[in-house]
Design a protein around this motif. Sequence first.
Motif, short mmCIF file in Angstrom:
data_model
loop_
_atom_site.label_atom_id
_atom_site.label_comp_id
_atom_site.label_asym_id
_atom_site.label_seq_id
_atom_site.Cartn_x
_atom_site.Cartn_y
_atom_site.Cartn_z
N ILE A 37 0.86 -1.18 0.00
CA ILE A 37 0.00 0.00 0.00
C ILE A 37 0.90 1.23 0.00
O ILE A 37 1.74 1.40 0.88
CB ILE A 37 -0.93 0.00 1.23
N ARG A 38 0.72 2.07 -1.02
CA ARG A 38 1.43 3.34 -1.12
C ARG A 38 0.52 4.42 -0.54
O ARG A 38 -0.64 4.55 -0.97
CB ARG A 38 1.76 3.66 -2.58
N MET A 39 1.03 5.14 0.44
CA MET A 39 0.17 6.10 1.15
C MET A 39 0.76 7.50 1.15
O MET A 39 1.96 7.68 1.04
CB MET A 39 -0.03 5.64 2.59
N ARG A 40 -0.12 8.46 1.34
CA ARG A 40 0.30 9.85 1.51
C ARG A 40 0.92 10.00 2.89
O ARG A 40 0.62 9.26 3.81
CB ARG A 40 -0.92 10.77 1.40
N ALA A 41 1.77 10.99 3.04
CA ALA A 41 2.36 11.27 4.35
C ALA A 41 1.26 11.69 5.32
O ALA A 41 0.25 12.28 4.93
CB ALA A 41 3.40 12.38 4.23
N VAL A 42 1.49 11.40 6.59
CA VAL A 42 0.56 11.77 7.65
C VAL A 42 1.25 12.75 8.58
O VAL A 42 2.42 12.56 8.95
CB VAL A 42 0.08 10.52 8.43
N ALA A 43 0.53 13.81 8.94
CA ALA A 43 1.04 14.81 9.88
C ALA A 43 0.28 14.67 11.19
O ALA A 43 -0.94 14.51 11.20
CB ALA A 43 0.83 16.21 9.30
N GLY A 79 1.40 19.43 -2.01
CA GLY A 79 2.05 20.73 -1.93
C GLY A 79 2.03 21.38 -0.56
O GLY A 79 2.59 22.47 -0.39
N GLU A 80 1.42 20.74 0.42
CA GLU A 80 1.32 21.31 1.76
C GLU A 80 2.57 20.99 2.58
O GLU A 80 3.08 19.87 2.55
CB GLU A 80 0.08 20.75 2.47
N ASP A 81 3.07 21.96 3.32
CA ASP A 81 4.17 21.74 4.24
C ASP A 81 3.69 20.82 5.36
O ASP A 81 2.57 20.98 5.87
CB ASP A 81 4.63 23.08 4.80
N VAL A 82 4.51 19.88 5.77
CA VAL A 82 4.10 18.88 6.76
C VAL A 82 3.76 19.54 8.10
O VAL A 82 2.76 19.19 8.73
CB VAL A 82 5.19 17.80 6.93
N THR A 114 3.10 -1.14 4.11
CA THR A 114 2.87 0.18 3.53
C THR A 114 4.15 1.01 3.54
O THR A 114 5.09 0.72 4.28
CB THR A 114 1.80 0.98 4.31
N ASP A 115 4.14 2.08 2.73
CA ASP A 115 5.25 3.03 2.76
C ASP A 115 4.88 4.28 3.55
O ASP A 115 5.51 5.32 3.42
CB ASP A 115 5.71 3.39 1.34
N ALA A 116 3.86 4.17 4.38
CA ALA A 116 3.38 5.30 5.17
C ALA A 116 4.47 5.84 6.09
O ALA A 116 5.19 5.06 6.72
CB ALA A 116 2.17 4.89 6.02
N VAL A 117 4.57 7.17 6.15
CA VAL A 117 5.45 7.83 7.10
C VAL A 117 4.60 8.83 7.87
O VAL A 117 3.87 9.63 7.27
CB VAL A 117 6.62 8.56 6.41
N HIS A 118 4.65 8.75 9.19
CA HIS A 118 3.92 9.66 10.06
C HIS A 118 4.93 10.62 10.69
O HIS A 118 5.86 10.18 11.37
CB HIS A 118 3.17 8.89 11.13
N HIS A 119 4.74 11.91 10.43
CA HIS A 119 5.62 12.96 10.93
C HIS A 119 4.93 13.60 12.13
O HIS A 119 3.85 14.18 11.99
CB HIS A 119 5.88 14.00 9.84
#
Length: 176
Positions: A37-43, A79-82, A114-119
């Motif tokens: 699962i390829r995911m968008r970054a999570v803030a 395009g949003e800053d994390v 998944t490739d999810a990264v949570h910042h």
Amino acid sequence: MRWKNLMEQTVYENRWFRVNLADVELPDGRHLDHYLIRMRAVAVATVVNEANEVLLLWRHRFITDTWGWELAAGVVEDGEDVAVAAAREMEEETGWRPGPLTHLLSVEPSNGLTDAVHHIYWSERAEYVGDPEDDFESDRREWVPLKLVPDMVARGEVPAANMAAALLMLHHLRLG
């Protein structure tokens, strides 16, 4: 031993994630099909106040049918800053606008699938701006003494690994 991803093909996609099927070559030369699962970054964001209380959300997760304490979180828009996304999510979900945010850590909560990264970010102050816009996200929002965090994690009251890691790190930084 390194596995090689030779090719991926998307089998399902929506605005939050893609499910891909990969042709993976193992170190011994064998191949296997592997779904990922390829995911968008999570803030993620929270605040720890002068009394060493952390702002948490008590919420139900229907997928696992569990209740637990979490931090405000959501996907980073294109395009949003994390850090901006983290502040936005905190305000939308809690009604508190954080002061300057500091990066706490980034984690990969399920890197075998998944490739999810949570910042994860935190602030030492916040301003209450009103009821949360996304009040459906949690049953309640509370200031919880940071000193209680290790026992809460041990009792399973913080079931999400990313949230537990962040809270334990904050406990260490502020009280350790």
